[in-house]
Design an enzyme around this catalytic site. Sequence first.
Site, PDB file in Angstrom:
ATOM      1  N   CYS A  32      31.381 124.407  79.443  1.00  0.00           N
ATOM      2  CA  CYS A  32      31.237 125.038  78.415  1.00  0.00           C
ATOM      3  C   CYS A  32      30.982 124.792  76.816  1.00  0.00           C
ATOM      4  O   CYS A  32      30.474 124.655  75.951  1.00  0.00           O
ATOM      5  CB  CYS A  32      31.349 126.510  78.703  1.00  0.00           C
ATOM      6  N   HIS A  43      37.239 129.486  78.175  1.00  0.00           N
ATOM      7  CA  HIS A  43      36.219 129.409  78.156  1.00  0.00           C
ATOM      8  C   HIS A  43      35.384 129.899  77.133  1.00  0.00           C
ATOM      9  O   HIS A  43      35.833 130.118  75.530  1.00  0.00           O
ATOM     10  CB  HIS A  43      35.265 130.371  79.058  1.00  0.00           C
TER      11      HIS A  43
END
Length: 171
Positions: free
Chosen positions: A121, A51
């Site tokens: 992301c 992430h």
Amino acid sequence: LFRAWGFGAMSRYGGGGGGGRTAFGQSVVLHVYDLSPANDFLGGVGIGAYHSGLEVAGEEYTFAAQAGIFTHGPKQAPGVRLRESIQLGTFEGGPITLRGIVEDLKKDFSGSHYNIVRCNCNHFADALARTLVGRGIPDYVNRLAWFGSFVSCLVPDEASGQVRLSLSLSL
């Protein structure tokens, strides 16, 4: 010639990575988080489940399913372990310009557009970094999604929706 003078990194918003600091200069830092303990082993071969978020002006900007683009405190992504922080450059714009850039990116990065392989992301962090400083994030951060893009046609949309929901809860 333009690149040598730093003009190649300019975005349509006036940001760029080609010059020194101005009165508005802000460091742009990529924060990379581990989504899996397997990253301890896979990271050595240049792949992992990560992430990421981009810190600018004291806020970390990121993107998730259903939520879309949002901010939180730097290095404070919930439910994940910070792996590393990478200085990407300096954004020369001010807060109004930054807000305009983020608003413009919302067209491509709404919560309903999230896809684990094609619009995650890391794609958002890359797009924001390219706009702010004229360079993207390191390739290894989103390499797993790149590999997944070769088989994404085999994954039904329903499965993609289930993945999106579970990721949004873990982020």
